[in-house]
Scaffold this motif. Structure first.
Motif, mmCIF file in Angstrom:
data_model
loop_
_atom_site.group_PDB
_atom_site.id
_atom_site.type_symbol
_atom_site.label_atom_id
_atom_site.label_comp_id
_atom_site.label_asym_id
_atom_site.label_seq_id
_atom_site.Cartn_x
_atom_site.Cartn_y
_atom_site.Cartn_z
ATOM 1 N N LEU A 1 0.089 -1.136 0.214
ATOM 2 C CA LEU A 1 -0.238 -0.091 0.069
ATOM 3 C C LEU A 1 0.735 1.514 0.121
ATOM 4 O O LEU A 1 1.004 2.540 -1.135
ATOM 5 C CB LEU A 1 -0.990 0.211 1.601
ATOM 6 C CG LEU A 1 -2.288 1.159 1.797
ATOM 7 C CD1 LEU A 1 -2.738 0.607 0.063
ATOM 8 C CD2 LEU A 1 -2.916 1.008 2.534
ATOM 9 N N PRO A 2 1.917 1.414 0.518
ATOM 10 C CA PRO A 2 2.785 2.522 0.736
ATOM 11 C C PRO A 2 3.566 2.586 -0.576
ATOM 12 O O PRO A 2 2.809 3.413 -1.222
ATOM 13 C CB PRO A 2 3.803 2.360 1.923
ATOM 14 C CG PRO A 2 3.027 1.235 2.701
ATOM 15 C CD PRO A 2 1.994 0.379 2.622
ATOM 16 N N ASN A 3 3.668 1.141 -0.984
ATOM 17 C CA ASN A 3 4.924 1.206 -2.149
ATOM 18 C C ASN A 3 3.157 1.775 -3.579
ATOM 19 O O ASN A 3 3.441 3.443 -4.432
ATOM 20 C CB ASN A 3 4.821 0.112 -2.678
ATOM 21 C CG ASN A 3 5.895 0.078 -1.860
ATOM 22 O OD1 ASN A 3 7.014 1.043 -1.591
ATOM 23 N ND2 ASN A 3 6.607 -2.044 -2.250
ATOM 24 N N LEU A 4 2.165 1.653 -3.696
ATOM 25 C CA LEU A 4 1.130 2.086 -3.968
ATOM 26 C C LEU A 4 0.985 3.595 -4.283
ATOM 27 O O LEU A 4 0.912 4.629 -5.270
ATOM 28 C CB LEU A 4 -0.481 1.047 -3.926
ATOM 29 C CG LEU A 4 -1.864 1.100 -4.858
ATOM 30 C CD1 LEU A 4 -1.543 1.200 -6.219
ATOM 31 C CD2 LEU A 4 -3.084 1.015 -4.782
ATOM 32 N N LEU A 5 0.253 3.809 -3.124
ATOM 33 C CA LEU A 5 0.146 5.250 -3.048
ATOM 34 C C LEU A 5 1.475 6.067 -3.707
ATOM 35 O O LEU A 5 1.189 7.657 -3.778
ATOM 36 C CB LEU A 5 -0.050 5.656 -1.207
ATOM 37 C CG LEU A 5 -0.861 5.164 -1.015
ATOM 38 C CD1 LEU A 5 -1.202 5.670 0.987
ATOM 39 C CD2 LEU A 5 -1.954 5.462 -1.340
ATOM 40 N N VAL B 1 3.716 5.535 -5.985
ATOM 41 C CA VAL B 1 3.903 5.281 -6.970
ATOM 42 C C VAL B 1 2.804 6.539 -8.041
ATOM 43 O O VAL B 1 2.734 7.010 -8.716
ATOM 44 C CB VAL B 1 3.433 3.997 -7.356
ATOM 45 C CG1 VAL B 1 3.134 3.993 -9.568
ATOM 46 C CG2 VAL B 1 4.837 2.988 -7.007
ATOM 47 N N THR B 2 1.154 6.297 -6.913
ATOM 48 C CA THR B 2 0.485 7.648 -7.730
ATOM 49 C C THR B 2 1.098 8.089 -7.450
ATOM 50 O O THR B 2 0.472 9.203 -8.310
ATOM 51 C CB THR B 2 -1.225 6.808 -7.026
ATOM 52 O OG1 THR B 2 -0.755 5.868 -6.836
ATOM 53 C CG2 THR B 2 -1.859 7.681 -7.305
ATOM 54 N N ALA B 3 1.505 8.566 -6.602
ATOM 55 C CA ALA B 3 1.526 10.331 -5.926
ATOM 56 C C ALA B 3 2.598 11.010 -7.353
ATOM 57 O O ALA B 3 2.992 11.920 -7.608
ATOM 58 C CB ALA B 3 2.477 10.661 -4.778
ATOM 59 N N THR B 4 4.028 9.637 -7.727
ATOM 60 C CA THR B 4 4.886 10.393 -8.201
ATOM 61 C C THR B 4 4.517 10.561 -9.902
ATOM 62 O O THR B 4 5.040 10.961 -10.539
ATOM 63 C CB THR B 4 6.148 8.790 -8.296
ATOM 64 O OG1 THR B 4 6.563 9.254 -7.111
ATOM 65 C CG2 THR B 4 7.264 9.467 -9.523
ATOM 66 N N LEU B 5 3.121 9.739 -9.816
ATOM 67 C CA LEU B 5 2.806 9.962 -11.658
ATOM 68 C C LEU B 5 1.579 10.661 -11.674
ATOM 69 O O LEU B 5 2.113 11.835 -13.321
ATOM 70 C CB LEU B 5 1.929 8.858 -12.175
ATOM 71 C CG LEU B 5 2.581 6.959 -12.590
ATOM 72 C CD1 LEU B 5 1.235 6.099 -12.081
ATOM 73 C CD2 LEU B 5 3.224 7.471 -12.934
ATOM 74 N N ALA B 6 1.320 11.463 -10.897
ATOM 75 C CA ALA B 6 0.385 13.048 -10.628
ATOM 76 C C ALA B 6 1.252 13.985 -10.699
ATOM 77 O O ALA B 6 1.118 14.437 -11.491
ATOM 78 C CB ALA B 6 -0.257 12.684 -9.135
ATOM 79 N N PHE B 7 2.560 14.380 -10.561
ATOM 80 C CA PHE B 7 3.718 14.338 -10.018
ATOM 81 C C PHE B 7 4.334 14.726 -11.287
ATOM 82 O O PHE B 7 4.707 16.067 -12.259
ATOM 83 C CB PHE B 7 4.276 14.619 -9.159
ATOM 84 C CG PHE B 7 5.749 16.015 -8.694
ATOM 85 C CD1 PHE B 7 4.979 17.047 -8.601
ATOM 86 C CD2 PHE B 7 6.780 15.981 -9.017
ATOM 87 C CE1 PHE B 7 5.979 17.756 -8.607
ATOM 88 C CE2 PHE B 7 7.828 16.652 -9.467
ATOM 89 C CZ PHE B 7 7.445 17.806 -8.344
ATOM 90 N N GLY C 1 4.423 1.383 -15.283
ATOM 91 C CA GLY C 1 4.778 -0.035 -14.899
ATOM 92 C C GLY C 1 4.705 -0.828 -13.456
ATOM 93 O O GLY C 1 4.748 -1.553 -13.130
ATOM 94 N N ASP C 2 5.116 -0.117 -12.485
ATOM 95 C CA ASP C 2 5.128 -0.149 -11.048
ATOM 96 C C ASP C 2 3.632 -0.427 -10.202
ATOM 97 O O ASP C 2 3.583 -1.132 -9.744
ATOM 98 C CB ASP C 2 5.835 0.630 -10.345
ATOM 99 C CG ASP C 2 7.909 0.562 -10.702
ATOM 100 O OD1 ASP C 2 7.794 -0.159 -11.392
ATOM 101 O OD2 ASP C 2 8.288 1.829 -10.277
ATOM 102 N N LEU C 3 3.032 0.006 -11.175
ATOM 103 C CA LEU C 3 1.543 0.412 -10.992
ATOM 104 C C LEU C 3 1.200 -1.263 -11.455
ATOM 105 O O LEU C 3 0.129 -1.610 -10.414
ATOM 106 C CB LEU C 3 1.199 1.890 -10.756
ATOM 107 C CG LEU C 3 -0.428 2.329 -10.379
ATOM 108 C CD1 LEU C 3 -0.681 2.451 -9.176
ATOM 109 C CD2 LEU C 3 -1.487 3.220 -11.279
#
Length: 219
Positions: free
Chosen positions: A41-45, A47-53, A197-199
């Motif tokens: 879950l921390p990785n998911l959050l 990666v999602t934040a990195t994609l948005a940024f 890809g990580d997501l």
């Protein structure tokens, strides 16, 4: 809460479910959920934040080129994701059910092992365990096949990167875009694709947890 619900459950409910299946829901699937919350879950959050940024940064440099990246990458990526999601629910749900059945057979074999040995019923019971074990293996293989579908995202990433390089070079040669901006887009685009890809790699873990959580909530 699961232990409290089991302790207060009516006798007909307990008799209608195998001990090992209830044990799997109250222990193994809770452990899997806890592991997901602690690690995935921390990785998911993140990666999602990195994609948005990354998308925000790309929009700040050149929104037309960002739209090109999104138009080339997003539709096929969504198709791959939809292909994965089409059978993911049934595949991971079947695996969770088969695993619980095998756990039930194993627990019941331990409980009745002396009686089975005395009555000569152990070979037949072991054959039953082998069948349950094989069913678990087959359903797990199906989850692997379904999970591998998401790997097609890599092909989409490669194609999108090629288009980004070609279009960025064309704009830079025509003077519509600076070389520095083109380089930023290539680097940020690679980061964007790697993040996606990580997501996608976490998709299998999400489906496993979804199946376990559904069984737990059902309990």
């Amino acid at each position: 809460r699961a232990a409290d619900r089991l302790a207060a459950a009516p006798l007909r409910f307990i008799e209608a479910h195998r001990d090992g299946s209830l044990l799997q829901r109250a222990t193994g699937e809770i452990a899997e959920l806890a592991m997901f919350v602690r690690t995935a879950l921390p990785n998911l959050l993140g990666v999602t934040a990195t994609l948005a940024f990354t998308v925000i940064v790309l929009l700040g440099y050149s929104w037309p080129l960002t739209l090109v990246v999104v138009a080339v990458f997003l539709p096929p990526a969504l198709l791959v994701t939809r292909w994965f999601a089409k059978d993911a629910g049934s595949a991971f749900g079947a695996y969770a059910g088969a695993e619980a059945t095998m756990a039930g057979t194993f627990a019941e074999t331990l409980d009745a092992r002396e009686e089975l040995r005395a009555a000569g019923g152990m070979p037949a019971w072991m054959a039953r365990f082998d069948r349950d074990n094989l069913a678990t293996l087959l359903t797990q293989r199906r989850t692997v096949v379904v999970e591998n579908r998401i790997g097609a995202i890599t092909l989409v990433e490669g194609a999108a990167m090629a288009v980004l390089l070609a279009f960025g070079a064309w704009l830079a040669v025509g003077g519509h875009l600076s070389v520095a901006t083109a380089v930023v887009f290539v680097l940020a685009g690679r980061n964007l694709f790697e993040g996606f890809g990580d997501l996608s790699q976490l998709a299998g873990e999400v489906q496993t947890v979804r199946a376990g959580l559904a069984r737990l909530l059902d309990l």
